[in-house]
Design an enzyme around this catalytic site. Sequence first.
Site: not given
Length: 255
Positions: A49, A60
Site C-alpha cells: 500500500e 492517520d
Amino acid sequence: MHVLEKKIREANSAGRPALIPFLTAGFPDRSTFWPTLMELDENGADVIEIGVPFSDPVADGPVVEEASRRALMEGVNLHGILKELRERKGLIKAGLVLMGYLNPFLQYGFDKLTRDAAAGGVHGFIVPDLPFEESEALRTALKKEGIALIPLVGPNTDLDRMQLYTTVGEGYVYVVSVMGVTGVRETLPPEVVSTVTRARSVFRLPLALGFGLREKKQLDAFPTPARPDAVVFGSALLRHLEEGLPAAEFMARWH
C-alpha cells in the site's frame, strides 16, 4: 479472481498470512522511497500500500501524519507517484494499492486517475474518507480499468453495513482493528476478534487486518477462525525505517 485476492490466497495456501506493508510515498525521503519499496517487494511483500501524502490525513496517527508532511515538503504528489509507477511497471511483483484521501483524487479527475493508475500497474485504491453512499463515481471509473475499490470496515460497522460492501467489494476487505487513528499499539483490544469474526460471517473476500500491528506474535491472541488472511503494517515499519534500519530486516520478523 481479482489479482489482489489472488496474491493473498497464494500466501494463505503457503500456510501464512499475506504481508501488506504500508509506505508513505516519498518516505524516508524522495531518494530512498523507491529503493525501499523495491526492497519490500523483494523480501516477501504480497501487496504494497502506497500512501498518497495529504495535508489533512484525518485517519492517520502521528507517525504517518509526519511522514506525509515531510513528503509534501519535498514536493511529492499524486502526479509524480503515478509517473514513477508507470516508469516501473512490470518491475514490482507485489500487488499495488494506492491509499489516500478523496480530495487529491477528485482534483486529478477520476477518469484520468484510473487510466494513469492502470498504466502504472495499480491494482486497488483505499479511500478512508469516502463513504459507500458517495463512492459510485470513483468505483465505476476504477472498474473500467479492473482496479478494486477496497472496503474498510471496523468495530462500529454492523452486519447490514458490511452487507452493502459485499455487492461491490473486490480484492480484499481492510478490517480496522480499533476505533481511532493509525499507529503502533502494545496490544490489540479484545473486540478486534469479534470484528474479524463478524466480517468473516459476511465476506467471501480475504480479510486484511490493520491499525496497530507491529509484530507477528500479536496474531497469537486470535482463535484460528478469526485469524486475518493478511496483515497490514504501517507505523511500525515507518518507525523502523526512520531509525535507518533496512526494510528487509522488518519483513523478516513476519516470516
